[in-house]
Design an enzyme around this catalytic site. Structure first.
Site, PDB file in Angstrom:
ATOM      1  N   ARG A 117      16.395 -22.945  15.037  1.00 16.07           N
ATOM      2  CA  ARG A 117      16.664 -21.489  15.107  1.00 16.07           C
ATOM      3  C   ARG A 117      17.862 -21.285  14.731  1.00 16.07           C
ATOM      4  NH1 ARG A 117      17.628 -17.556  13.329  1.00 16.07           N
ATOM      5  NH2 ARG A 117      16.978 -15.416  14.000  1.00 16.07           N
ATOM      6  N   TYR A 146       4.878  -0.405  12.601  1.00 17.15           N
ATOM      7  CA  TYR A 146       6.366  -0.905  12.220  1.00 17.15           C
ATOM      8  C   TYR A 146       7.101  -0.119  11.039  1.00 17.15           C
ATOM      9  CZ  TYR A 146       5.739  -4.186  15.847  1.00 17.15           C
ATOM     10  OH  TYR A 146       5.446  -4.817  17.232  1.00 17.15           O
TER      11      TYR A 146
END
Ligand code: CP3
Length: 347
Positions: free
Chosen positions: A37, A150
């Site tokens: 990541r 969202y």
């Protein structure tokens, strides 16, 4: 031909112990995830880099020998692919340029979805070739209501008051958005299955915010339409429904015409689920993710209680929601051991 424990369980076969995988099994609790990541700043760019998505999808399977992998991606790739601005802020979670007016819907289009989400399908193709044959690969999408949450709120929220206000005051225009999302999710799941996903899960994370009638119209009905749409192309691919937080309204989701599996959150009693749901549909769940953080005897006792109640029927062991970042990886290894060593008591 053997297709592995997860898919064979869904097809009705019984094994001495159930298959196990975990929602959010790839993620920040794994040091090897954090290492990959750290090589990309933007979370969406990370999701759209097949090499990296494949690698982090495989990590938990390598480490724990789980029965299924879930492709590393996010539910918010759909609003992104429809043309809404989506980004992730460090430590704050997702941000979107909120839809504030029905006229905003007109700017969203499905036309570029296959091209935008091609890296997800490429990651699925590659992951499928790298996974052991007996490990199932799951695709997924957010259910329309959760995506709308969202898209209208523009971020996470405690109560998603803007979305509910819109849905209650202007059900017709809210329905236009839901219909667009139904079509987009059908496309996205169908392409994931075309690319090699063996099953797909629909996450309706915020379904539990809705009262019964709206739960039917904005959660269940769109999810059933999606399932029928996907099944018309891929009749044999199992669809898992995860309507989080709906309590006894989980009964409405017992729809074998649409879903092969009903995924249960932690608040649903295993005893109730064994009696009311499991005779009609395979269930998945529902260890508290915080039991997985606690580990030790408390986790052993709770996992065994769930197994004793649900392990005699059609069952996939999972959590009631996703793995949280503070989870010690050793507790996951211990949980897999508990599930694999479980001995059904003769009752
Ligand atoms: O291993 C897997 O389960 C596959 C990957 C996966 C992610 N998100 C990766 C992710 C899946 C299945 C999701 C689904 C998802 N995303 C949901 C539905 C399931 C649920 O948890 O309720 C929702 C609501 C989202 C939206 C989302 N994405 C939020 C709210 C956040 C921030 C919260 C957080 O944990 O930081 C994300 C970011 C995200 N998606 C992360 C991961 C691993 C963490 C970000 C990072 O690694 O930088």
């Amino acid at each position: 031909m053997s297709t592995g424990k997860f898919l064979e369980t869904l097809a009705g076969k019984r094994f001495p112990t159930p298959p196990i995988w975990l929602m959010r099994q790839a993620g920040r609790y794994l040091p090897e995830y954090r290492a990959v990541r750290a090589t990309t700043r933007s979370f969406l760019e990370f999701c759209y880099t097949p090499d990296k998505a494949v690698e982090v999808t495989l990590q938990p399977v390598r480490r724990f020998g789980l029965d299924a992998a879930i492709i590393f991606s996010d539910i918010l790739v759909i609003p992104d692919a429809l043309g809404q601005k989506v980004w992730f802020e460090e430590g704050e979670g997702p941000k979107l340029e909120a839809l504030t007016d029905p006229a905003d819907f007109g700017k969203l289009t499905r036309a570029r979805l296959p091209e935008k989400l091609a890296p997800v399908y490429e990651a699925i193709r590659r992951t499928r070739t790298e996974l052991p044959k007996e490990t199932a690969l799951l695709g997924f999408a957010g259910a329309p209501f959760t995506l709308a949450c969202y898209m209208i709120e523009g971020s996470g929220s405690r109560d998603f008051a803007k979305v509910k206000g819109w849905a209650y005051r202007h059900p017709e225009s809210f329905g236009v958005l839901i219909d667009l999302l139904v079509d987009a999710v059908i496309d996205h799941l169908t392409y994931q299955i075309d690319a090699g996903a063996n099953a797909v899960q629909l996450f309706d994370t915020w379904a539990g915010l809705l009262p019964e009638e709206q739960l039917f119209s904005w959660s269940l009905e769109p999810m059933v339409r999606i399932a029928h749409g996907v099944r018309s192309r891929h009749p044999k691919t199992p669809i898992i429904a995860f309507p989080r937080g709906v309590g006894p309204a989980a009964l409405m989701y017992r729809r074998p015409d649409a879903f092969a599996v009903l995924s249960l959150d932690t608040a649903i009693g295993a005893h109730w689920a064994a009696r009311e749901l499991q005779p009609h549909i395979c269930v998945q769940g529902n260890l508290d993710p915080l039991m997985l953080v606690a580990g030790g005897v408390a986790m052993e006792r709770e996992a065994t209680r769930i197994l004793d109640k649900l392990g005699h029927g059609s069952f996939v062991f999972n959590l009631g929601h996703g793995v949280v970042p503070q989870t010690p990886p050793d507790n996951v290894a211990h949980l897999v051991e508990i599930v694999r060593n479980w001995k059904p008591s003769v009752s």
